[in-house]
Motif scaffolding. Sequence first.
Motif, PDB file in Angstrom:
ATOM      1  N   ALA A   1     -18.114 -16.070  48.400  1.00 53.94           N
ATOM      2  CA  ALA A   1     -16.872 -15.965  47.417  1.00 53.94           C
ATOM      3  C   ALA A   1     -16.355 -14.778  47.500  1.00 53.94           C
ATOM      4  CB  ALA A   1     -17.384 -16.231  46.020  1.00 53.94           C
ATOM      5  N   VAL A   2     -15.121 -14.528  47.067  1.00 54.27           N
ATOM      6  CA  VAL A   2     -14.492 -13.511  46.813  1.00 54.27           C
ATOM      7  C   VAL A   2     -14.201 -13.298  45.440  1.00 54.27           C
ATOM      8  CG1 VAL A   2     -12.229 -12.092  47.317  1.00 54.27           C
ATOM      9  CG2 VAL A   2     -13.186 -13.461  49.171  1.00 54.27           C
ATOM     10  N   CYS A   3     -14.729 -12.046  44.787  1.00 53.46           N
ATOM     11  CA  CYS A   3     -14.612 -11.934  43.468  1.00 53.46           C
ATOM     12  C   CYS A   3     -13.695 -10.747  43.217  1.00 53.46           C
ATOM     13  CB  CYS A   3     -16.012 -11.511  43.099  1.00 53.46           C
ATOM     14  SG  CYS A   3     -17.402 -12.756  43.215  1.00 53.46           S
ATOM     15  N   LYS A   4     -12.530 -10.787  42.240  1.00 48.99           N
ATOM     16  CA  LYS A   4     -11.576 -10.131  41.859  1.00 48.99           C
ATOM     17  C   LYS A   4     -11.646  -9.539  40.655  1.00 48.99           C
ATOM     18  CE  LYS A   4      -8.473 -11.915  45.300  1.00 48.99           C
ATOM     19  NZ  LYS A   4      -6.978 -12.244  45.774  1.00 48.99           N
ATOM     20  N   TYR A   5     -11.563  -8.252  40.424  1.00 48.41           N
ATOM     21  CA  TYR A   5     -11.525  -7.734  38.838  1.00 48.41           C
ATOM     22  C   TYR A   5     -10.395  -8.039  38.242  1.00 48.41           C
ATOM     23  CZ  TYR A   5     -15.405  -5.180  40.680  1.00 48.41           C
ATOM     24  OH  TYR A   5     -16.800  -4.502  41.272  1.00 48.41           O
ATOM     25  N   GLU A   6     -10.385  -8.099  37.000  1.00 49.51           N
ATOM     26  CA  GLU A   6      -9.289  -8.505  35.936  1.00 49.51           C
ATOM     27  C   GLU A   6      -9.194  -7.364  35.089  1.00 49.51           C
ATOM     28  OE1 GLU A   6      -9.958 -12.581  34.873  1.00 49.51           O
ATOM     29  OE2 GLU A   6      -9.280 -13.315  36.649  1.00 49.51           O
ATOM     30  N   TYR A   7     -10.342  -7.202  34.350  1.00 52.16           N
ATOM     31  CA  TYR A   7     -10.245  -6.125  33.136  1.00 52.16           C
ATOM     32  C   TYR A   7     -11.500  -5.499  32.927  1.00 52.16           C
ATOM     33  CZ  TYR A   7     -11.643  -9.600  29.863  1.00 52.16           C
ATOM     34  OH  TYR A   7     -12.732 -10.529  29.308  1.00 52.16           O
TER      35      TYR A   7
ATOM     36  N   GLY B   1     -15.166   0.010  23.395  1.00 55.83           N
ATOM     37  CA  GLY B   1     -14.504  -1.069  23.262  1.00 55.83           C
ATOM     38  C   GLY B   1     -13.054  -0.997  23.835  1.00 55.83           C
ATOM     39  N   GLN B   2     -12.607  -0.040  24.306  1.00 55.05           N
ATOM     40  CA  GLN B   2     -11.044   0.013  24.789  1.00 55.05           C
ATOM     41  C   GLN B   2     -11.097  -1.161  25.981  1.00 55.05           C
ATOM     42  OE1 GLN B   2     -12.884   3.010  25.337  1.00 55.05           O
ATOM     43  NE2 GLN B   2     -12.144   4.479  24.167  1.00 55.05           N
ATOM     44  N   LYS B   3     -10.131  -1.916  26.256  1.00 59.27           N
ATOM     45  CA  LYS B   3     -10.032  -2.779  27.157  1.00 59.27           C
ATOM     46  C   LYS B   3      -8.822  -2.162  28.060  1.00 59.27           C
ATOM     47  CE  LYS B   3      -8.686  -7.627  27.996  1.00 59.27           C
ATOM     48  NZ  LYS B   3      -8.378  -8.852  27.252  1.00 59.27           N
ATOM     49  N   SER B   4      -9.151  -2.375  29.490  1.00 63.96           N
ATOM     50  CA  SER B   4      -8.041  -2.022  30.340  1.00 63.96           C
ATOM     51  C   SER B   4      -7.921  -2.708  31.643  1.00 63.96           C
ATOM     52  CB  SER B   4      -8.207  -0.235  30.867  1.00 63.96           C
ATOM     53  OG  SER B   4      -9.426  -0.153  31.558  1.00 63.96           O
ATOM     54  N   GLY B   5      -6.975  -2.750  32.218  1.00 66.50           N
ATOM     55  CA  GLY B   5      -6.679  -3.489  33.445  1.00 66.50           C
ATOM     56  C   GLY B   5      -7.504  -3.011  34.565  1.00 66.50           C
ATOM     57  N   THR B   6      -8.032  -3.699  35.453  1.00 67.95           N
ATOM     58  CA  THR B   6      -8.797  -3.330  36.648  1.00 67.95           C
ATOM     59  C   THR B   6      -8.358  -4.005  37.765  1.00 67.95           C
ATOM     60  OG1 THR B   6     -10.512  -2.907  35.166  1.00 67.95           O
ATOM     61  CG2 THR B   6     -11.009  -2.937  37.517  1.00 67.95           C
TER      62      THR B   6
ATOM     63  N   GLY C   1     -16.237 -19.842  37.857  1.00 66.37           N
ATOM     64  CA  GLY C   1     -16.224 -18.861  38.724  1.00 66.37           C
ATOM     65  C   GLY C   1     -16.028 -17.358  38.249  1.00 66.37           C
ATOM     66  N   ALA C   2     -15.938 -17.395  36.548  1.00 70.24           N
ATOM     67  CA  ALA C   2     -15.951 -16.281  35.955  1.00 70.24           C
ATOM     68  C   ALA C   2     -17.247 -15.336  36.165  1.00 70.24           C
ATOM     69  CB  ALA C   2     -16.017 -16.428  34.650  1.00 70.24           C
ATOM     70  N   PHE C   3     -16.969 -13.963  36.301  1.00 64.72           N
ATOM     71  CA  PHE C   3     -18.089 -13.236  36.472  1.00 64.72           C
ATOM     72  C   PHE C   3     -18.067 -11.890  35.583  1.00 64.72           C
ATOM     73  CE2 PHE C   3     -15.277 -10.706  39.314  1.00 64.72           C
ATOM     74  CZ  PHE C   3     -15.633  -9.676  39.284  1.00 64.72           C
ATOM     75  N   GLU C   4     -19.236 -11.430  35.283  1.00 61.49           N
ATOM     76  CA  GLU C   4     -19.418 -10.026  34.421  1.00 61.49           C
ATOM     77  C   GLU C   4     -20.085  -9.119  35.345  1.00 61.49           C
ATOM     78  OE1 GLU C   4     -21.087 -10.711  30.821  1.00 61.49           O
ATOM     79  OE2 GLU C   4     -20.056 -12.347  30.037  1.00 61.49           O
TER      80      GLU C   4
END
Length: 132
Positions: free
Chosen positions: A23-29, A35-40, A105-108
């Motif tokens: 698989a190819v895994c792409k970061y989203e955030y 606790g701050q959320k940012s794009g990645t 396909g979700a990853f952490e």
Amino acid sequence: MRPLFVIVALSFAPAAYAQEISAVCKYEYTVHDQGQKSGTTGEFSLKATYMLPVGQPLNVQVRTTKAPCYEFLANGDDMQISGTCSRAAQNMKMVYVYKIDRMSGAFEEHFSINDKTGIVHYGHCLPAKPLL
């Protein structure tokens, strides 16, 4: 959208002894320790090989193109692959914990240094031809 889900579901399940998943895994955030959320952005390739039957501990060998965890052992079944990679460098202990949902396909990717809460990257993995 439905055909894509079917392709992902068929590619990630069901697990069988000696099965390989690429698989190819792409970061989203990213969620930071405060606790701050940012794009990645960014991506890495992964190949997971079931070396032992489902139910056995550390039954999956994972290889990635992401430093420093190029190779580590994980637990895997029909629903999820999860594993921990620990590396030490210059008096720092870096720990990465990976969880990949085989159906969606979700990853952490949880990252910590010296046992202190760090950041969590979220994204999605899509089936790919083996690159590793």
